[in-house]
Design a protein around this motif. Structure first.
Motif, PDB file in Angstrom:
ATOM      1  N   ASP A 109       0.881  -1.193   0.125  1.00 38.20           N
ATOM      2  CA  ASP A 109       0.145   0.085  -0.023  1.00 38.20           C
ATOM      3  C   ASP A 109       0.874   1.079   0.157  1.00 38.20           C
ATOM      4  OD1 ASP A 109      -2.430  -1.133  -0.060  1.00 38.20           O
ATOM      5  OD2 ASP A 109      -2.472  -1.371   2.110  1.00 38.20           O
ATOM      6  N   MET A 110       0.718   2.168  -0.829  1.00 35.79           N
ATOM      7  CA  MET A 110       1.272   3.309  -1.125  1.00 35.79           C
ATOM      8  C   MET A 110       0.414   4.356  -0.756  1.00 35.79           C
ATOM      9  SD  MET A 110       1.676   6.561  -2.687  1.00 35.79           S
ATOM     10  CE  MET A 110       0.770   6.457  -4.093  1.00 35.79           C
ATOM     11  N   ILE A 111       0.589   5.101   0.624  1.00 35.00           N
ATOM     12  CA  ILE A 111      -0.314   5.848   1.217  1.00 35.00           C
ATOM     13  C   ILE A 111       0.290   7.322   1.221  1.00 35.00           C
ATOM     14  CG2 ILE A 111      -1.745   6.228   3.244  1.00 35.00           C
ATOM     15  CD1 ILE A 111      -1.126   3.228   3.983  1.00 35.00           C
ATOM     16  N   VAL A 112      -0.525   8.329   0.748  1.00 30.63           N
ATOM     17  CA  VAL A 112      -0.050   9.504   0.886  1.00 30.63           C
ATOM     18  C   VAL A 112      -0.818  10.266   1.993  1.00 30.63           C
ATOM     19  CG1 VAL A 112       0.101  11.974  -0.617  1.00 30.63           C
ATOM     20  CG2 VAL A 112       0.209   9.727  -1.841  1.00 30.63           C
ATOM     21  N   LEU A 113      -0.138  11.056   2.806  1.00 30.61           N
ATOM     22  CA  LEU A 113      -0.480  11.821   4.084  1.00 30.61           C
ATOM     23  C   LEU A 113      -0.396  13.224   4.024  1.00 30.61           C
ATOM     24  CD1 LEU A 113       1.411   9.038   6.362  1.00 30.61           C
ATOM     25  CD2 LEU A 113      -1.070   9.114   5.644  1.00 30.61           C
ATOM     26  N   ASP A 114      -1.237  13.741   4.556  1.00 24.03           N
ATOM     27  CA  ASP A 114      -1.270  15.184   4.766  1.00 24.03           C
ATOM     28  C   ASP A 114      -0.458  15.710   5.797  1.00 24.03           C
ATOM     29  OD1 ASP A 114      -2.730  14.800   6.916  1.00 24.03           O
ATOM     30  OD2 ASP A 114      -4.666  15.907   5.974  1.00 24.03           O
ATOM     31  N   GLY A 115      -0.247  17.104   6.239  1.00 17.57           N
ATOM     32  CA  GLY A 115       0.497  17.688   7.319  1.00 17.57           C
ATOM     33  C   GLY A 115      -0.064  17.150   8.595  1.00 17.57           C
ATOM     34  N   HIS A 121      -4.550   9.822  -0.305  1.00 19.14           N
ATOM     35  CA  HIS A 121      -4.682   9.020  -1.219  1.00 19.14           C
ATOM     36  C   HIS A 121      -4.023   7.501  -0.800  1.00 19.14           C
ATOM     37  CE1 HIS A 121      -5.291   7.924  -5.577  1.00 19.14           C
ATOM     38  NE2 HIS A 121      -4.043   7.510  -5.375  1.00 19.14           N
ATOM     39  N   ARG A 122      -4.354   6.445  -1.410  1.00 19.29           N
ATOM     40  CA  ARG A 122      -3.842   5.042  -1.523  1.00 19.29           C
ATOM     41  C   ARG A 122      -3.925   4.467  -2.656  1.00 19.29           C
ATOM     42  NH1 ARG A 122      -4.326   0.977   3.461  1.00 19.29           N
ATOM     43  NH2 ARG A 122      -4.961   2.862   4.605  1.00 19.29           N
ATOM     44  N   GLU A 123      -2.864   3.772  -2.913  1.00 14.87           N
ATOM     45  CA  GLU A 123      -2.717   2.983  -4.370  1.00 14.87           C
ATOM     46  C   GLU A 123      -2.065   1.555  -3.604  1.00 14.87           C
ATOM     47  OE1 GLU A 123      -3.523   3.393  -7.381  1.00 14.87           O
ATOM     48  OE2 GLU A 123      -4.021   5.441  -7.451  1.00 14.87           O
ATOM     49  N   THR A 124      -2.607   0.491  -4.244  1.00 16.54           N
ATOM     50  CA  THR A 124      -1.937  -0.770  -3.964  1.00 16.54           C
ATOM     51  C   THR A 124      -1.176  -1.321  -5.066  1.00 16.54           C
ATOM     52  OG1 THR A 124      -3.707  -1.408  -2.573  1.00 16.54           O
ATOM     53  CG2 THR A 124      -2.344  -3.263  -3.215  1.00 16.54           C
ATOM     54  N   LEU A 125      -0.012  -1.511  -4.831  1.00 13.60           N
ATOM     55  CA  LEU A 125       1.010  -1.661  -5.901  1.00 13.60           C
ATOM     56  C   LEU A 125       1.868  -3.048  -5.759  1.00 13.60           C
ATOM     57  CD1 LEU A 125       2.333   1.655  -5.855  1.00 13.60           C
ATOM     58  CD2 LEU A 125       0.809   0.905  -7.652  1.00 13.60           C
ATOM     59  N   ASN A 167      -1.140  17.070  -6.209  1.00 14.90           N
ATOM     60  CA  ASN A 167      -2.096  18.235  -6.492  1.00 14.90           C
ATOM     61  C   ASN A 167      -2.984  17.756  -7.532  1.00 14.90           C
ATOM     62  OD1 ASN A 167      -1.215  19.858  -4.398  1.00 14.90           O
ATOM     63  ND2 ASN A 167       0.264  20.988  -5.896  1.00 14.90           N
ATOM     64  N   THR A 168      -2.491  16.868  -8.640  1.00 13.10           N
ATOM     65  CA  THR A 168      -3.092  16.580  -9.989  1.00 13.10           C
ATOM     66  C   THR A 168      -3.734  15.249  -9.520  1.00 13.10           C
ATOM     67  OG1 THR A 168      -1.243  15.777 -11.182  1.00 13.10           O
ATOM     68  CG2 THR A 168      -1.667  18.162 -11.180  1.00 13.10           C
ATOM     69  N   GLY A 169      -3.362  14.454  -9.055  1.00 15.88           N
ATOM     70  CA  GLY A 169      -3.670  12.953  -8.953  1.00 15.88           C
ATOM     71  C   GLY A 169      -3.112  11.883 -10.013  1.00 15.88           C
TER      72      GLY A 169
END
Length: 326
Positions: A109-115, A121-125, A167-169
């Motif tokens: 799981d690639m998880i993008v986190l805020d401050g 956002h999450r992607e499974t790779l 920002n763009t996804g």
């Protein structure tokens, strides 16, 4: 010291420190509490005054994201519930790579986190976590996963390096289509692997390792043009200094063994910080003259060390890995 006094002391420390816990050995011999002081259930957010890392100390909080002040790395570790195998952060954005338990073949799981370390956002790779970084402007996260083999020392290992624009996804699952030139000619090879991306302050210039046919190259690339050029050899896991003048990296000295090296991008002179031990990770700059990196210890786990470009190494955070500044 009596058992009653020990329990009373721990209770007082818990009240003072907000759930500070220490190691307590159960009858079975296993650690039921943390082997190092830990402050649990405390708010954690990204800021430049904090070092984040993966806690490797024995106990229930092993494997969790932890944090200590930059000015006091020996302080009790603040932990939440976030578990990451690799972590990186910059400018209010963080990336957490987490292997999915029991997945065959392995998935991450690639998880993008805020401050505030909340999921954006999450992607499974496919693959297992290897490297992670965030561009200095916080707009792009990148990662490297092993898709075959489990280390850079393995025969026939394969990596997959990707990017995500916060920002763009826009998701780039692999940068294998990057147009690369070596000695002035476009390079094509079926065994090409990329790993260890590091971005410049402008969010456009980046560096990455290309491995092919038994060699490794440092690629300097333009993200918008999606084009790169080999500028050096025997460079792995590059890390660009904040001032953009130097690349710190691991330099291969023998099969499965690397040492820290620093490349001056203007003169192309290579120097070696005074760290004689093998280093197998992407170093992290603290300012423009200090490097952070993990070293394996006698207990077969990792400690985070720091070394100056000309000053001796020192232990920074024991039983820890994957350091990052908020």
């Amino acid at each position: 010291m009596s058992r009653r006094l020990v329990l009373a002391t721990i209770a007082v420390l818990s009240l003072l420190g907000g759930a500070i816990t220490y190691v307590v050995q159960a009858r079975s011999g296993g650690a039921t509490e943390n082997a190092v002081p830990v402050v649990a259930d405390q708010p954690m957010r990204l800021d430049a005054r904090t070092i984040f890392f993966r806690n490797l100390a024995d106990g229930p909080d092993s494997g969790k994201l932890a944090a200590v002040p930059v000015g006091d790395p020996a302080a009790a570790r603040r932990v939440g519930e976030l578990r990451c195998d690799r972590f990186a952060a910059a400018r209010g954005t963080a990336i957490c790579l987490r292997l999915k338990p029991g997945s065959l073949p392995p998935l991450t799981d690639m998880i993008v986190l805020d401050g505030n370390l909340r999921e954006r956002h999450r992607e499974t790779l496919p693959g297992t976590p290897s490297r992670a970084r965030v561009s200095p402007d916080g707009r792009i996260v990148n990662w490297t996963l092993f898709v075959t083999g489990d280390s850079y020392a393995a025969t026939g290992f394969s990596t997959r390096t990707g990017l995500y624009e916060v920002n763009t996804g826009r998701l780039v699952k692999t940068i294998e289509e990057l147009a690369v030139f070596i000695h002035g000619k476009r390079y094509f090879a079926s065994d090409a692997n990329y790993w260890g991306v590091t971005f410049g302050a402008d969010g456009n210039r980046f560096y990455v390792t290309l491995g092919s046919k038994g060699k490794t190259y440092l690629i300097e690339a333009d993200y918008r043009a999606y084009r790169g050029t080999a500028i050096a050899e025997n460079v792995e896991c590059p890390s660009l200094s904040p001032d953009g003048r130097r690349i710190a990296y691991k330099q291969k000295v023998s099969a499965g063994s690397w040492r820290l090296a620093v490349l001056d991008l203007t003169t192309h002179q290579i120097t070696h910080p005074p760290e004689p031990r093998p280093v197998d990770d992407q170093p992290l700059w603290q300012g423009n003259s200090t490097l952070l990196y993990p070293v394996r210890n006698d207990a077969n786990t990792l400690d985070i060390w720091s070394v100056g470009l000309t000053t001796p190494p020192k232990l920074l955070i024991p039983q820890a890995a994957s350091p990052s500044f908020g």
